[in-house]
Design a protein around this motif. Structure first.
Motif, PDB file in Angstrom:
ATOM      1  N   ALA A  40      -4.289   1.266  11.153  1.00 60.43           N
ATOM      2  CA  ALA A  40      -3.365   0.816  10.103  1.00 60.43           C
ATOM      3  C   ALA A  40      -1.920   0.839  10.599  1.00 60.43           C
ATOM      4  CB  ALA A  40      -3.518   1.693   8.864  1.00 60.43           C
ATOM      5  N   ILE A  41      -1.576   1.821  11.409  1.00 57.70           N
ATOM      6  CA  ILE A  41      -0.220   1.886  11.969  1.00 57.70           C
ATOM      7  C   ILE A  41       0.020   0.692  12.896  1.00 57.70           C
ATOM      8  CG2 ILE A  41       1.297   3.179  13.527  1.00 57.70           C
ATOM      9  CD1 ILE A  41       0.036   5.752  12.355  1.00 57.70           C
ATOM     10  N   VAL A  42      -0.984   0.384  13.712  1.00 52.45           N
ATOM     11  CA  VAL A  42      -0.884  -0.768  14.616  1.00 52.45           C
ATOM     12  C   VAL A  42      -0.687  -2.059  13.817  1.00 52.45           C
ATOM     13  CG1 VAL A  42      -2.223  -2.221  16.208  1.00 52.45           C
ATOM     14  CG2 VAL A  42      -2.131   0.266  16.544  1.00 52.45           C
ATOM     15  N   GLU A  43      -1.465  -2.203  12.756  1.00 50.74           N
ATOM     16  CA  GLU A  43      -1.326  -3.386  11.906  1.00 50.74           C
ATOM     17  C   GLU A  43       0.052  -3.436  11.250  1.00 50.74           C
ATOM     18  OE1 GLU A  43      -4.661  -2.896   9.299  1.00 50.74           O
ATOM     19  OE2 GLU A  43      -5.886  -4.334  10.424  1.00 50.74           O
ATOM     20  N   SER A  44       0.595  -2.278  10.926  1.00 54.61           N
ATOM     21  CA  SER A  44       1.879  -2.228  10.224  1.00 54.61           C
ATOM     22  C   SER A  44       3.030  -2.742  11.076  1.00 54.61           C
ATOM     23  CB  SER A  44       2.174  -0.791   9.768  1.00 54.61           C
ATOM     24  OG  SER A  44       2.591   0.021  10.856  1.00 54.61           O
ATOM     25  N   ILE A  45       2.905  -2.689  12.407  1.00 52.42           N
ATOM     26  CA  ILE A  45       3.968  -3.203  13.268  1.00 52.42           C
ATOM     27  C   ILE A  45       3.695  -4.651  13.676  1.00 52.42           C
ATOM     28  CG2 ILE A  45       4.589  -0.907  14.093  1.00 52.42           C
ATOM     29  CD1 ILE A  45       3.205  -1.568  16.745  1.00 52.42           C
ATOM     30  N   GLY A  46       2.720  -5.263  13.024  1.00 53.28           N
ATOM     31  CA  GLY A  46       2.464  -6.685  13.226  1.00 53.28           C
ATOM     32  C   GLY A  46       1.459  -7.037  14.288  1.00 53.28           C
ATOM     33  N   ALA A  47       0.838  -6.035  14.936  1.00 47.35           N
ATOM     34  CA  ALA A  47      -0.130  -6.300  15.997  1.00 47.35           C
ATOM     35  C   ALA A  47      -1.533  -6.476  15.424  1.00 47.35           C
ATOM     36  CB  ALA A  47      -0.110  -5.169  17.019  1.00 47.35           C
ATOM     37  N   ILE A  48      -2.449  -6.942  16.268  1.00 42.41           N
ATOM     38  CA  ILE A  48      -3.835  -7.197  15.862  1.00 42.41           C
ATOM     39  C   ILE A  48      -4.732  -6.192  16.581  1.00 42.41           C
ATOM     40  CG2 ILE A  48      -5.683  -8.909  15.768  1.00 42.41           C
ATOM     41  CD1 ILE A  48      -3.422 -11.048  16.170  1.00 42.41           C
ATOM     42  N   PRO A  49      -5.228  -5.159  15.879  1.00 44.46           N
ATOM     43  CA  PRO A  49      -6.012  -4.113  16.551  1.00 44.46           C
ATOM     44  C   PRO A  49      -7.418  -4.563  16.929  1.00 44.46           C
ATOM     45  CG  PRO A  49      -5.905  -3.698  14.194  1.00 44.46           C
ATOM     46  CD  PRO A  49      -5.022  -4.882  14.448  1.00 44.46           C
ATOM     47  N   ILE A  50      -7.850  -4.137  18.102  1.00 42.83           N
ATOM     48  CA  ILE A  50      -9.229  -4.336  18.567  1.00 42.83           C
ATOM     49  C   ILE A  50      -9.728  -2.970  19.015  1.00 42.83           C
ATOM     50  CG2 ILE A  50     -10.745  -5.471  20.223  1.00 42.83           C
ATOM     51  CD1 ILE A  50      -8.700  -7.674  20.512  1.00 42.83           C
ATOM     52  N   ILE A  51     -10.771  -2.453  18.370  1.00 44.38           N
ATOM     53  CA  ILE A  51     -11.301  -1.134  18.705  1.00 44.38           C
ATOM     54  C   ILE A  51     -12.500  -1.297  19.638  1.00 44.38           C
ATOM     55  CG2 ILE A  51     -12.332   0.986  17.789  1.00 44.38           C
ATOM     56  CD1 ILE A  51     -10.785   0.504  15.211  1.00 44.38           C
ATOM     57  N   LEU A  52     -12.453  -0.652  20.793  1.00 45.08           N
ATOM     58  CA  LEU A  52     -13.533  -0.779  21.764  1.00 45.08           C
ATOM     59  C   LEU A  52     -13.559   0.424  22.697  1.00 45.08           C
ATOM     60  CD1 LEU A  52     -12.496  -3.443  24.457  1.00 45.08           C
ATOM     61  CD2 LEU A  52     -10.901  -2.361  22.911  1.00 45.08           C
ATOM     62  N   ASP A  53     -14.669   0.570  23.396  1.00 44.71           N
ATOM     63  CA  ASP A  53     -14.838   1.645  24.363  1.00 44.71           C
ATOM     64  C   ASP A  53     -13.901   1.417  25.544  1.00 44.71           C
ATOM     65  OD1 ASP A  53     -16.644   3.890  25.584  1.00 44.71           O
ATOM     66  OD2 ASP A  53     -16.583   2.302  27.104  1.00 44.71           O
ATOM     67  N   ASN A  79       0.860  -1.172   0.000  1.00 46.79           N
ATOM     68  CA  ASN A  79       0.000   0.000   0.000  1.00 46.79           C
ATOM     69  C   ASN A  79       0.900   1.228   0.000  1.00 46.79           C
ATOM     70  OD1 ASN A  79      -1.821   2.062   0.403  1.00 46.79           O
ATOM     71  ND2 ASN A  79      -2.898   1.055   2.086  1.00 46.79           N
ATOM     72  N   GLN A  80       1.392   1.575  -1.171  1.00 49.76           N
ATOM     73  CA  GLN A  80       2.404   2.622  -1.279  1.00 49.76           C
ATOM     74  C   GLN A  80       1.952   3.987  -0.786  1.00 49.76           C
ATOM     75  OE1 GLN A  80       5.586   2.323  -1.847  1.00 49.76           O
ATOM     76  NE2 GLN A  80       5.450   0.116  -2.130  1.00 49.76           N
ATOM     77  N   PRO A  81       0.730   4.447  -1.095  1.00 48.72           N
ATOM     78  CA  PRO A  81       0.310   5.763  -0.573  1.00 48.72           C
ATOM     79  C   PRO A  81       0.347   5.824   0.947  1.00 48.72           C
ATOM     80  CG  PRO A  81      -1.127   5.065  -2.346  1.00 48.72           C
ATOM     81  CD  PRO A  81      -0.270   3.882  -2.022  1.00 48.72           C
ATOM     82  N   PHE A  82      -0.160   4.760   1.607  1.00 50.34           N
ATOM     83  CA  PHE A  82      -0.138   4.722   3.074  1.00 50.34           C
ATOM     84  C   PHE A  82       1.300   4.683   3.586  1.00 50.34           C
ATOM     85  CE2 PHE A  82       0.355   2.002   6.850  1.00 50.34           C
ATOM     86  CZ  PHE A  82      -0.304   2.785   7.779  1.00 50.34           C
ATOM     87  N   PHE A  83       2.105   3.800   2.983  1.00 53.92           N
ATOM     88  CA  PHE A  83       3.499   3.669   3.414  1.00 53.92           C
ATOM     89  C   PHE A  83       4.232   5.014   3.276  1.00 53.92           C
ATOM     90  CE2 PHE A  83       7.971   3.074   2.306  1.00 53.92           C
ATOM     91  CZ  PHE A  83       8.418   2.395   3.418  1.00 53.92           C
ATOM     92  N   HIS A  84       4.052   5.670   2.154  1.00 51.95           N
ATOM     93  CA  HIS A  84       4.737   6.948   1.935  1.00 51.95           C
ATOM     94  C   HIS A  84       4.299   7.987   2.955  1.00 51.95           C
ATOM     95  CE1 HIS A  84       6.779  10.150  -0.228  1.00 51.95           C
ATOM     96  NE2 HIS A  84       5.674  10.859  -0.135  1.00 51.95           N
TER      97      HIS A  84
END
Length: 377
Positions: A173-186, A6-11
């Motif tokens: 996306a940044i969290v995913e980029s470092i290899g982690a698994i994001p969970i969004i919650l309150d 994903n070059q635009p995101f990476f850049h």
């Protein structure tokens, strides 16, 4: 680490500036992961003690390392608060007058309510998204940090009521980029959940150990025979008292509420025992067995997994040393090794613990190739 397809995101991220307030194990590991994934990003770090600052500069993890939080952070797009909970709120206030309008401040604390309340009190909800990487180690400090620490670990993301969808998506996306698994919650849901799966278990494990300590015989026969299941379920009782005091005091209401419920479960089990209700006891174990077996063992959770194997060896001089030498010759580091005396619930007489999954799998392969019978846990 994430690919750069994903070059635009990476850049975009590769041109960002990241700030780190605190260079302990977690903060340094995230900084290293960002540097590895986005080599041209700019990293500005603060730490009170000098050694971590010098190490971060020497490793080229940080571009700038300072001994106070000041205007140097005004260029940052993201700032990670990585100090103990009681200090994060003070640094939040210090950053309020420094950051640019688009900056997002996040944290890495295991309890979210306090920092979210502080953010609300400071009127900084548009500039904050909470974070909790569910990874760690018994070792601490910059020296033990690793770019791979968060790989395959769950990473809780707790937006505020004013966090923009765009920023939450970007942070994810940044969290995913470092290899982690994001969970969004309150953040409230987060704190209640971790109270059940991490905080309460630490209290239970500690008190179970104290129960044995206080009720053992004069010759300490309980301690002598303790092994297998007892050691497994009480392993976390060896955690840092200072750290767990802090966690329990910041999430006390949730832990106390769940502790009340757990006591009710114990009282129910006690009643079954007194009444000789074998069917009820059977159902208790059956329900827990089915639910426990449904857990996903693929991710890294809050309570750190142990990488261990058991194997059978002959009762002869040098048997343990021979295995240790074979592993050492293959470059495999052992965390701990010892004979299992109580084998009521275990297969294999020798127990070997490794630092990580890579060495654990390598050791299993090597030992099987050498003809040993290996029992995985």
């Amino acid at each position: 680490m994430a690919s750069t397809q994903n070059q635009p995101f990476f850049h975009k991220i590769n041109q960002m500036s990241f700030g780190f307030v605190g260079l302990g194990l977690i903060g340094s590991s995230i900084a290293k992961a960002l540097r590895s994934t986005f080599p041209d990003c700019r990293i500005i770090a603060f730490n009170r003690s000098e050694k971590p600052r010098l190490l971060a500069l020497a490793d080229k993890v940080a571009d700038i390392a300072v001994d106070m939080v000041n205007s140097v952070f005004q260029e940052c797009d993201y700032i990670f608060l990585c100090t103990p909970v009681e200090y994060n709120e003070a640094y939040l206030k210090a950053l309020k007058s420094v950051i640019k309008p688009s900056c997002i401040i996040t944290d890495v604390g295991s309890v979210k309510t306090n920092i979210h309340k502080a953010v609300i009190a400071e009127g900084m909800e548009e500039n904050f998204i909470g974070g909790h990487p569910m990874a760690g180690s018994e070792k601490t400090g910059y020296e033990n940090s690793s770019a791979q620490l968060c790989e395959n670990a769950f990473y809780a993301i707790t937006p505020t009521s004013l966090s923009s969808a765009e920023k939450v998506s970007e942070y994810r996306a940044i969290v995913e980029s470092i290899g982690a698994i994001p969970i969004i919650l309150d953040y409230r849901t987060h704190d209640y959940s971790v109270a059940a799966i991490s905080h309460l278990p630490h209290i239970i494990a500690a008190q179970l150990v104290n129960l044995v300590r206080d009720n053992d015989s004069g010759t300490q026969i309980m301690k002598q025979m303790a092994a297998g299941g007892f050691k497994d379920i009480t392993r976390i009782a060896s955690s840092s008292p200072e750290m767990w005091e802090q966690i329990c005091m910041t999430n006390s209401e949730n832990i106390a509420s769940l502790l009340d419920k757990y006591i009710d479960y114990l009282q129910s089990a006690k009643k079954m025992l007194i009444e000789k209700n074998g069917g009820g006891i059977n159902e208790l174990f059956q329900k827990s067995r089915v639910y426990r077996n449904s857990f996903n063992d693929g991710g890294i959770g809050l309570i750190r997994k142990e990488f261990l194997i058991y194997l059978d060896i002959a009762d002869e001089a040098g048997a343990i040393g021979e295995i240790a030498v074979k592993l050492a010759d293959a470059g495999i580091n052992i965390k701990n090794i010892g004979i299992v005396h109580n084998r009521e619930f275990e297969g294999g007489v020798l127990k070997i613990i490794f630092y990580d999954e890579t060495t654990y799998l390598s050791a299993e392969k090597l030992l099987k190739a050498e003809g040993y019978t290996v029992y995985k846990r």
